[in-house]
Scaffold this active site. Structure first.
Site, PDB file in Angstrom:
ATOM      1  N   SER A  66      74.488  32.148  50.378  1.00 55.25           N
ATOM      2  CA  SER A  66      73.494  31.419  49.310  1.00 55.25           C
ATOM      3  C   SER A  66      74.253  31.461  48.089  1.00 55.25           C
ATOM      4  CB  SER A  66      72.317  32.146  49.147  1.00 55.25           C
ATOM      5  OG  SER A  66      71.623  32.152  50.280  1.00 55.25           O
TER       6      SER A  66
HETATM    7  N1  SAH Z   1      70.854  35.478  53.144  1.00 55.48           N
HETATM    8  C1  SAH Z   1      72.158  34.748  53.352  1.00 55.48           C
HETATM    9  C2  SAH Z   1      71.846  33.122  53.432  1.00 55.48           C
HETATM   10  C3  SAH Z   1      72.321  32.740  54.863  1.00 55.48           C
HETATM   11  S1  SAH Z   1      72.164  31.041  55.181  1.00 55.48           S
HETATM   12  C4  SAH Z   1      73.271  35.178  52.042  1.00 55.48           C
HETATM   13  O1  SAH Z   1      72.768  36.018  51.368  1.00 55.48           O
HETATM   14  O2  SAH Z   1      74.063  34.399  52.159  1.00 55.48           O
HETATM   15  C5  SAH Z   1      70.623  31.004  56.404  1.00 55.48           C
HETATM   16  C6  SAH Z   1      70.947  31.956  57.558  1.00 55.48           C
HETATM   17  O3  SAH Z   1      69.695  31.782  58.107  1.00 55.48           O
HETATM   18  C7  SAH Z   1      71.955  31.293  58.500  1.00 55.48           C
HETATM   19  O4  SAH Z   1      72.802  32.430  58.792  1.00 55.48           O
HETATM   20  C8  SAH Z   1      71.247  31.051  59.726  1.00 55.48           C
HETATM   21  O5  SAH Z   1      71.992  31.261  60.825  1.00 55.48           O
HETATM   22  C9  SAH Z   1      70.032  31.898  59.766  1.00 55.48           C
HETATM   23  N2  SAH Z   1      68.840  31.118  60.444  1.00 55.48           N
HETATM   24  C10 SAH Z   1      68.588  29.805  60.721  1.00 55.48           C
HETATM   25  N3  SAH Z   1      67.211  29.728  61.266  1.00 55.48           N
HETATM   26  C11 SAH Z   1      67.091  31.244  61.726  1.00 55.48           C
HETATM   27  C12 SAH Z   1      65.849  31.491  62.467  1.00 55.48           C
HETATM   28  N4  SAH Z   1      64.904  30.920  62.979  1.00 55.48           N
HETATM   29  N5  SAH Z   1      65.758  33.007  62.579  1.00 55.48           N
HETATM   30  C13 SAH Z   1      66.669  33.901  61.747  1.00 55.48           C
HETATM   31  N6  SAH Z   1      67.753  33.217  61.149  1.00 55.48           N
HETATM   32  C14 SAH Z   1      68.008  31.801  61.088  1.00 55.48           C
END
Ligand code: SAH
Length: 219
Positions: A66
């Protein structure tokens, strides 16, 4: 891999925190927590030199870390208090998880991609960050650990996932980017078992942040 927080990285991080403050992030707690988390630990070494730019970067499996501003904004709006039980959907690389931990939260985080779940576990363990990481489908939440004081969704969801709403404590907060192609950052306040207040952040959206989609279970 050794984790090394050089003077250069610390300086760059300080500048990033000042930039976030200029952009409107006021919470001392959030700014302090972000100062404590070396963002470059979560990125491949080829991106290390850019870790303190206010940008998203690839973390593998077609996902991104993010934006620092997104992490700051979501954390600030959730008003995390020490000891809050927090559920994060989308661990990704674990950066937001680390920030929540430094805010004093008892964090449970769910990731649906095994490779990312595993990578996050390795780096957070090395950093001695005690968060509970779960491999699974965030749409289902974590009923055995409910209710949660706060829920943070870090992927774009088409609508409020019902299971997550059920797992919020009364008076609890959820920050969730709602929408498919574009998202509206939304704060949900649970006012009764069936009712909620919804606050939408237009300004936030004008910054044109995009989230990767929250996907249904892989199976
Ligand atoms: N919190 C992270 C952002 C990651 S992007 C950070 O600090 O950078 C969003 C994440 O959500 C991705 O890794 C993706 O694989 C995950 N994601 C998408 N759909 C999901 C679901 N249904 N359950 C759990 N994770 C999910």
């Amino acid at each position: 891999m050794e984790l090394l927080d050089s003077i250069k990285h610390q300086g760059q991080r300080k500048k990033l925190i000042q930039e976030l403050n200029t952009m409107g992030v006021e919470s001392k707690e959030v700014l302090n927590a972000m100062q404590k988390v070396p963002r470059h630990y979560f990125l491949d070494s080829s991106f290390e030199d850019f870790a303190y730019q206010n940008k998203a970067f690839p973390i593998g499996e077609e996902q991104t870390i993010s934006h620092p501003y997104t992490v700051a904004f979501q954390s600030e709006m959730l008003d995390i208090k020490k000891g809050d039980k927090v559920l994060e959907i989308g661990t990704g690389c674990g950066y937001q998880t680390a920030v929540l931990f430094h805010l004093g939260a008892n964090v449970h985080s769910i990731e649906r991609q095994h490779a990312l779940y595993h990578k996050a576990k390795v780096v957070l363990t090395k950093m001695r960050i005690k968060a509970h990481l779960h491999y699974g489908d965030g749409y289902l939440g974590l009923p055995s650990k409910a209710p949660f004081d706060k829920i943070i969704v870090t992927a774009g969801a088409p609508e409020i996932p019902q299971e997550l709403f059920k797992q919020m404590a009364l008076g609890g907060l959820m920050m969730i980017p709602l929408g498919t192609k574009e998202q509206m950052m939304t704060l949900i306040v649970k006012t009764s078992e069936t009712e909620f207040k919804k606050i939408e952040f237009d300004n936030f959206n004008q910054r044109h942040f995009r989230f990767v989609p929250m996907l249904k279970n892989k199976q």
